[in-house]
Design a protein around this motif. Structure first.
Motif, PDB file in Angstrom:
ATOM      1  N   SER A  51       0.864  -1.187   0.000  1.00 30.83           N
ATOM      2  CA  SER A  51       0.000   0.000   0.000  1.00 30.83           C
ATOM      3  C   SER A  51       0.894   1.228   0.000  1.00 30.83           C
ATOM      4  CB  SER A  51      -0.941   0.006   1.205  1.00 30.83           C
ATOM      5  OG  SER A  51      -0.210   0.149   2.387  1.00 30.83           O
ATOM      6  N   GLY A  52       0.325   2.344  -0.386  1.00 27.85           N
ATOM      7  CA  GLY A  52       1.097   3.585  -0.404  1.00 27.85           C
ATOM      8  C   GLY A  52       1.938   3.720  -1.658  1.00 27.85           C
ATOM      9  N   PHE A  73      -3.220  -2.350  -2.337  1.00 31.88           N
ATOM     10  CA  PHE A  73      -4.382  -1.836  -1.599  1.00 31.88           C
ATOM     11  C   PHE A  73      -5.189  -0.860  -2.481  1.00 31.88           C
ATOM     12  CE2 PHE A  73      -5.975   1.337   1.562  1.00 31.88           C
ATOM     13  CZ  PHE A  73      -6.697   0.492   2.391  1.00 31.88           C
ATOM     14  N   VAL A  75      -6.194   1.371  -6.110  1.00 27.29           N
ATOM     15  CA  VAL A  75      -6.467   1.007  -7.503  1.00 27.29           C
ATOM     16  C   VAL A  75      -5.288   1.399  -8.404  1.00 27.29           C
ATOM     17  CG1 VAL A  75      -7.811   3.135  -7.993  1.00 27.29           C
ATOM     18  CG2 VAL A  75      -8.140   1.110  -9.387  1.00 27.29           C
ATOM     19  N   GLY A  76      -4.631   2.525  -8.105  1.00 29.96           N
ATOM     20  CA  GLY A  76      -3.495   2.981  -8.909  1.00 29.96           C
ATOM     21  C   GLY A  76      -2.265   2.129  -8.635  1.00 29.96           C
ATOM     22  N   LEU A  99     -13.747   1.627  -4.413  1.00 31.76           N
ATOM     23  CA  LEU A  99     -13.589   3.024  -3.985  1.00 31.76           C
ATOM     24  C   LEU A  99     -14.254   4.020  -4.931  1.00 31.76           C
ATOM     25  CD1 LEU A  99     -11.403   3.126  -6.196  1.00 31.76           C
ATOM     26  CD2 LEU A  99      -9.691   3.304  -4.426  1.00 31.76           C
ATOM     27  N   HIS A 278      -4.248  13.997  -0.399  1.00 26.72           N
ATOM     28  CA  HIS A 278      -4.499  12.692  -1.031  1.00 26.72           C
ATOM     29  C   HIS A 278      -5.458  11.847  -0.184  1.00 26.72           C
ATOM     30  CE1 HIS A 278      -2.668   9.439  -3.836  1.00 26.72           C
ATOM     31  NE2 HIS A 278      -3.930   9.160  -3.541  1.00 26.72           N
ATOM     32  N   SER A 281     -10.159   8.610  -1.226  1.00 28.78           N
ATOM     33  CA  SER A 281     -10.770   7.316  -0.840  1.00 28.78           C
ATOM     34  C   SER A 281     -10.751   7.100   0.667  1.00 28.78           C
ATOM     35  CB  SER A 281     -10.009   6.160  -1.513  1.00 28.78           C
ATOM     36  OG  SER A 281      -8.724   6.012  -0.923  1.00 28.78           O
ATOM     37  N   ARG A 287     -11.827   2.421   3.058  1.00 28.67           N
ATOM     38  CA  ARG A 287     -10.510   1.844   3.336  1.00 28.67           C
ATOM     39  C   ARG A 287     -10.659   0.388   3.834  1.00 28.67           C
ATOM     40  NH1 ARG A 287      -6.214   5.748   3.122  1.00 28.67           N
ATOM     41  NH2 ARG A 287      -6.762   6.755   1.161  1.00 28.67           N
ATOM     42  N   MET A 290     -11.344  -1.679   0.765  1.00 32.90           N
ATOM     43  CA  MET A 290     -10.113  -1.853  -0.035  1.00 32.90           C
ATOM     44  C   MET A 290      -9.227  -2.937   0.580  1.00 32.90           C
ATOM     45  SD  MET A 290      -9.413   2.206  -0.724  1.00 32.90           S
ATOM     46  CE  MET A 290      -7.824   2.122  -1.544  1.00 32.90           C
TER      47      MET A 290
HETATM   48  C1  8YV Z   1      -5.053   5.613  -1.804  1.00 34.45           C
HETATM   49  C2  8YV Z   1      -5.321   5.893  -4.352  1.00 34.45           C
HETATM   50  O1  8YV Z   1      -4.715   6.835  -1.218  1.00 34.45           O
HETATM   51  O2  8YV Z   1      -6.411   3.877  -4.852  1.00 34.45           O
HETATM   52  C3  8YV Z   1      -5.610   4.741  -5.230  1.00 34.45           C
HETATM   53  O3  8YV Z   1      -5.054   4.709  -6.334  1.00 34.45           O
HETATM   54  O4  8YV Z   1      -4.682   6.823  -4.729  1.00 34.45           O
HETATM   55  C4  8YV Z   1      -5.891   5.961  -2.986  1.00 34.45           C
HETATM   56  O5  8YV Z   1      -7.098   5.315  -2.914  1.00 34.45           O
HETATM   57  C5  8YV Z   1      -3.761   4.925  -1.908  1.00 34.45           C
HETATM   58  O6  8YV Z   1      -3.672   3.997  -2.894  1.00 34.45           O
HETATM   59  C6  8YV Z   1      -3.446   4.281  -0.564  1.00 34.45           C
HETATM   60  O7  8YV Z   1      -2.478   3.317  -0.690  1.00 34.45           O
END
Ligand code: 8YV
Ligand code: NAP
Length: 312
Positions: A51-52, A73, A75-76, A99, A278, A281, A287, A290
């Motif tokens: 994640s992150g 975690f 979507v990106g 999300l 940021h 979501s 969260r 996710m």
């Molecule tokens: C989250 C996001 O902040 O899902 C994504 O692509 O940018 C956000 O939902 C991030 O991914 C947390 O890890």
């Protein structure tokens, strides 16, 4: 039997609790000796929970020769070297779908706050200016304005539905035209030219790097607003800052930045920008959803079943 995984970031608290209860988890982010933690993981770890925004690169994959799945975690996945994973036969999954509503709600909140200037008006009130100077300046209405969506995907389509309810007209640009009742523009400059509000919700990464550049902002013009909920990399940030300072566009609402969590301090001095850290979501419900999806993908893979949200 608990499956062996490695967890690269602390991330969402409830998800980390589940990951450590339901799997035999090595917490890479907490290791004082990263090399030793990877050495311990190498002979056994088959799954990686990420994640992150830290990078998951080929070197990390090579340090984990038994790795079969990277479950992200969010979507990106611009921070994951998906091509390197594919070359190594590693499945990548993401947080697609769960999300959409939350991010679309937040995007509309950012549109509203940017055009109607709620944060700025609140500061005006708290400073006592309502009493000393009178009512706050008039702002800009949404109704009958055109919202240009750059990246009409899962989230973009949810944003469009909400914007219609606010009386906005919708246009969009993707690389491919979709079967939707919205007007398609063949490039980002044309979309910006035809829009009052340009909202960016594409993926990040090399393909979209600085897609919103000076030419796009020139096309948006001094009455136009930019909203970015995609990734900081999609917008040329120094150029945007200059355009806001020089009032070459009317304003911007930004949830994402090029070097998060660092945000250039020059933005803080501007009255025509709304900034959020940021958080599109970031609700308890979303969260948790996710995290549940990330864990479900790991469990499905270890059970020999198809994962729910593979990254193609
Ligand atoms: C989250 C996001 O902040 O899902 C994504 O692509 O940018 C956000 O939902 C991030 O991914 C947390 O890890
Ligand atoms: P998605 O369904 O894959 O939609 C992405 C859209 O962008 C697609 O319609 C795609 O269409 C378009 N696109 C991709 N590359 C493009 C390019 N080079 N030029 C123009 N359009 C392009 O993804 P999603 O689930 O909606 O999520 C989108 C992104 O939002 C994520 O990747 C993430 O970066 C961001 N996000 C941010 C937050 C936040 O907290 N701020 C939260 C969630 C997601 P084509 O393939 O036809 O081009």
């Amino acid at each position: 039997m608990k499956h062996d995984i490695i967890v690269t970031a602390a991330g969402h608290k409830g998800t980390l609790e589940r990951l450590t209860q339901e799997f035999s988890a090595i917490k890479l982010f907490a290791a004082t000796d990263r090399a030793a933690a990877l050495k311990e993981a190498a002979p056994k770890v088959r799954g990686l929970a990420h994640s992150g925004h830290a990078h998951v690169d080929a070197a990390l994959m090579d340090a984990l020769p038994k790795l079969e799945i990277i479950a992200n975690f969010g979507v990106g996945v611009n921070q994951i070297d998906v091509a390197a994973a594919k070359e190594r036969g590693i499945v990548v999954t993401n947080g697609a779908g769960v999300l959409n509503n939350c991010v679309a709600d937040f995007s509309m909140a950012l549109v509203l706050n940017t055009l109607r200037k709620l944060p700025q008006a609140g500061i005006y009130l708290r400073a006592g200016h309502w009493q000393s100077k009178g009512t706050y300046e008039f702002t800009t209405s949404l109704g009958s304005k055109t919202l240009g969506i750059l990246g009409l995907g899962r989230i973009g389509e949810e944003i469009a539905k909400r914007a219609l309810a606010f009386g906005m007209k919708i246009r969009y640009h993707n690389r491919s035209k979709k079967n939707v009742p919205y007007t398609y523009d063949s490039d980002a400059v044309t979309l910006a030219k035809n829009s009052d509000v340009l909202l960016v919700i594409t993926p990040g990464g090399a393909e979209t790097d600085k897609l919103v550049n000076a030419a796009v902002l020139d096309a948006l013009g001094p009455q136009g607003y930019l909203i970015n909920v995609a990734r900081g990399s999609v917008v040329d940030e120094p150029v945007l800052l200059r355009y806001l300072q020089e009032k070459k566009i009317a304003g911007a609402g930004l949830d994402v930045f090029e070097h998060e969590p660092k945000v250039p301090a020059e933005f803080f001095a501007l009255d025509n920008v709304v900034l959020t850290p940021h958080m599109a979501s970031a609700t308890n419900e979303t969260r948790t959803a996710m995290g549940n999806l990330q864990i479900e993908n790991l469990q499905l893979h270890f059970a020999g079943k198809p994962v729910k949200t593979p990254v193609q």
